[in-house]
Design a protein around this motif. Structure first.
Motif, PDB file in Angstrom:
ATOM      1  N   ASP A 134     -54.173 -62.284  96.620  1.00 49.99           N
ATOM      2  CA  ASP A 134     -53.336 -61.667  97.561  1.00 49.99           C
ATOM      3  C   ASP A 134     -54.164 -61.619  98.692  1.00 49.99           C
ATOM      4  O   ASP A 134     -53.742 -61.551  99.857  1.00 49.99           O
ATOM      5  N   GLU A 135     -55.584 -61.305  98.624  1.00 46.09           N
ATOM      6  CA  GLU A 135     -56.338 -61.100  99.929  1.00 46.09           C
ATOM      7  C   GLU A 135     -56.339 -62.613 100.610  1.00 46.09           C
ATOM      8  O   GLU A 135     -56.216 -62.524 101.878  1.00 46.09           O
ATOM      9  N   LEU A 138     -52.810 -62.746 102.318  1.00 44.74           N
ATOM     10  CA  LEU A 138     -52.923 -61.852 103.579  1.00 44.74           C
ATOM     11  C   LEU A 138     -53.558 -62.072 104.763  1.00 44.74           C
ATOM     12  O   LEU A 138     -53.183 -62.060 105.960  1.00 44.74           O
ATOM     13  N   ALA A 142     -51.596 -62.789 108.219  1.00 44.36           N
ATOM     14  CA  ALA A 142     -51.940 -61.870 109.235  1.00 44.36           C
ATOM     15  C   ALA A 142     -51.653 -62.382 110.706  1.00 44.36           C
ATOM     16  O   ALA A 142     -50.685 -61.874 111.448  1.00 44.36           O
ATOM     17  N   GLN A 168     -45.952 -59.703 104.498  1.00 44.67           N
ATOM     18  CA  GLN A 168     -47.263 -58.950 104.314  1.00 44.67           C
ATOM     19  C   GLN A 168     -47.072 -57.761 103.646  1.00 44.67           C
ATOM     20  O   GLN A 168     -47.944 -57.557 102.684  1.00 44.67           O
ATOM     21  N   ALA A 169     -46.002 -56.997 103.978  1.00 42.04           N
ATOM     22  CA  ALA A 169     -45.746 -55.709 102.969  1.00 42.04           C
ATOM     23  C   ALA A 169     -45.521 -55.883 101.644  1.00 42.04           C
ATOM     24  O   ALA A 169     -46.095 -55.122 100.924  1.00 42.04           O
ATOM     25  N   LEU A 172     -49.112 -56.680 100.052  1.00 39.99           N
ATOM     26  CA  LEU A 172     -49.830 -55.281 100.125  1.00 39.99           C
ATOM     27  C   LEU A 172     -49.263 -54.766  98.798  1.00 39.99           C
ATOM     28  O   LEU A 172     -50.062 -53.896  98.174  1.00 39.99           O
ATOM     29  N   GLU A 173     -48.065 -54.432  98.962  1.00 42.71           N
ATOM     30  CA  GLU A 173     -47.441 -53.832  97.640  1.00 42.71           C
ATOM     31  C   GLU A 173     -47.854 -54.208  96.273  1.00 42.71           C
ATOM     32  O   GLU A 173     -48.328 -53.256  95.608  1.00 42.71           O
ATOM     33  N   ALA A 175     -50.210 -55.730  95.755  1.00 41.28           N
ATOM     34  CA  ALA A 175     -51.709 -55.630  95.492  1.00 41.28           C
ATOM     35  C   ALA A 175     -52.314 -54.118  95.146  1.00 41.28           C
ATOM     36  O   ALA A 175     -53.402 -54.045  95.057  1.00 41.28           O
ATOM     37  N   ARG A 177     -51.641 -51.417  97.496  1.00 44.88           N
ATOM     38  CA  ARG A 177     -51.882 -50.954  98.708  1.00 44.88           C
ATOM     39  C   ARG A 177     -50.597 -50.461  99.228  1.00 44.88           C
ATOM     40  O   ARG A 177     -50.265 -50.786 100.231  1.00 44.88           O
ATOM     41  N   GLU A 180     -50.317 -48.332 102.399  1.00 40.64           N
ATOM     42  CA  GLU A 180     -50.760 -49.248 103.714  1.00 40.64           C
ATOM     43  C   GLU A 180     -49.485 -49.927 104.030  1.00 40.64           C
ATOM     44  O   GLU A 180     -49.074 -50.506 105.137  1.00 40.64           O
ATOM     45  N   ALA A 181     -48.751 -50.499 102.982  1.00 40.69           N
ATOM     46  CA  ALA A 181     -47.675 -51.381 103.203  1.00 40.69           C
ATOM     47  C   ALA A 181     -46.642 -50.595 104.054  1.00 40.69           C
ATOM     48  O   ALA A 181     -45.861 -50.846 104.933  1.00 40.69           O
TER      49      ALA A 181
END
Length: 435
Positions: A134-135, A138, A142, A168-169, A172-173, A175, A177, A180-181
């Motif tokens: 995921d990182e 992202l 980005a 992106q959201a 994040l979800e 992952a 996060r 943040e998403a």
């Protein structure tokens, strides 16, 4: 036809049709079933003649068979694009195969230079699901997401990052996060830093998945109601707060008369079994001239509820102008409803009386009605003599169901004949640029 033949156990006939007639869909169906039975050698013998032509869909399917046979390098060689690569998406099939082979980092590296293609952005997110990348994803998304935000701010609507915000959201979800998403996508929606309405829908769906009902209410009942209201009311319904959902919908329909909101309320009422109320909610749209018309839906709801006669009444209530403008659609619907109501002979008489030049599928329609009346032999005879384009398909279906599969296949025109027919039809319908 291929699926129906396989369902009834005629694998050998499907394989034969693929080889002798060049039927691509028979090849696809046969390969699917043969691979399911782990008969990979026979699957390869079916797909190879198509693949050697170099046609991309066939080559891709052949690569899948090679992969299933354990011949991974051969499979990759088939889907690896030839240089020079003219479009980045030529790497998609290769990346998917690399990921399937456990070489995920190579797959990501293959896609990374070509992520201005929206399809490859989605592919990247899909093939890395649950793979602890995921990182990395992202990082790649980005700049596209930021570019999309800036393009929206500048009024530029063709930026390749139009869906990167949603993706992106989503990453994040998954992952973990979530906050943040929600914060990031919420800020984009609030600031109108997005390029398509899908972003608002994605944000609404994200809020719904995580029970953020108050934020969803503000989104769904405010300026973004067109995109988000359905998500809000469905979330209420899922919480057994149906009455609140219905109240919100009726209030906003009263205020806006928006057909999308009517659709949402029709669906809600139908799920509750309140069919008559659902029909009445849709009624104001029954003479619309666009996709906001709910007449077909109301008819289907009544038929599913066992009330075809009431559905016929809806057709009879239509204005003279609507009936004139939608003569073919209404007549076809009426014949189908007469059959649903058990009035087969009446339907057959009406269909037979239609002028053939005005109803391009009259014979097929009559055959359908004859079959419903139990007069299958008459239906077969009519279709055998018909020149309508759809007649061979329906004839084949009838013959297969009668246990005559070989005759059914013989009744279908060869692919080369079909292509010729299509080409001639285009010549007759396309305007001549020299006229």
């Amino acid at each position: 036809m291929a699926d129906l033949l396989l369902e009834l156990g005629h694998l050998d006939l499907v394989v034969e049709a693929a080889g002798e007639r060049g039927e691509w869909f028979c090849a696809l169906a046969a390969v699917r079933d043969l691979c399911g039975a782990e008969d990979y050698e026979r699957a390869w013998s079916v797909i190879e003649p198509f693949a050697v032509t170099g046609w991309k869909p066939a080559v891709t399917k052949a690569a899948e068979v090679r992969f299933r046979m354990g011949r991974v390098e051969e499979a990759l060689a088939l889907v690896r694009p030839d240089e020079p690569v003219t479009e980045g998406r030529e790497w998609r099939d290769c990346a998917l195969m690399l990921a399937k082979a456990g070489r995920l980092d190579e797959a990501i590296d293959a896609l990374a230079p070509h992520l201005e293609d929206w399809w490859l952005q989605s592919t990247l997110v899909e093939l890395t699901e649950g793979e602890d990348r995921d990182e990395r994803v992202l990082e790649l998304l980005a700049p596209l997401a930021q570019g999309g935000r800036q393009a929206a701010a500048n009024g530029e609507w063709n930026h390749p990052g139009w869906q990167a915000l949603d993706l992106q959201a989503r990453v994040l979800e998954r992952a973990g996060r979530v906050e943040e998403a929600i914060r990031l996508l919420g800020a984009d929606v609030a600031g109108r830093r997005y390029l398509v309405q899908n972003t608002v829908e994605s944000y609404a769906a994200l809020l719904a998945r995580h029970g953020r009902i108050e934020e969803l209410r503000e989104l769904g009942t405010g300026e973004h109601a067109t995109a988000a209201l359905e998500h809000y009311t469905k979330a209420l319904e899922d919480l057994d707060r149906d009455h609140e959902a219905e109240t919100v919908l009726r209030e906003i329909i009263e205020a806006t008369d928006h057909s999308n909101h009517r659709s949402t309320l029709v669906g809600l009422l139908a799920r509750q079994g309140r069919i008559d109320e659902a029909v009445e909610v849709g009624r104001p749209t029954f003479e619309y001239y666009d996709c906001g018309n709910h007449l077909d839906w109301a008819v289907d709801l009544l038929v599913e509820d066992g009330r075809p006669e009431q559905a016929l009444q809806l057709l009879e209530e239509r204005s003279e102008e609507y009936l004139k403008e939608h003569a073919y659609q209404v007549q076809s619907m009426r014949l189908s409803l007469l059959a649903e109501a058990g009035r087969h002979e009446e339907a057959i008489a009406e269909a037979t009386a239609l002028p053939a030049e005005e109803y391009w599928d009259r014979d097929t329609t009559i055959a359908y009605l004859l079959k419903g009346a139990g007069r299958v032999d008459e239906a077969v005879s009519l279709l055998q003599s018909s020149t309508e384009s759809r007649a061979p398909l329906y004839l084949a279906e009838l013959l297969i169901k009668q246990g005559r599969p070989a005759e059914a296949i013989a009744a279908l025109p060869l692919p080369s004949v079909q292509r010729g027919q299509e080409a001639r039809a285009r010549r007759h319908t396309e305007p001549n640029p020299f006229d």
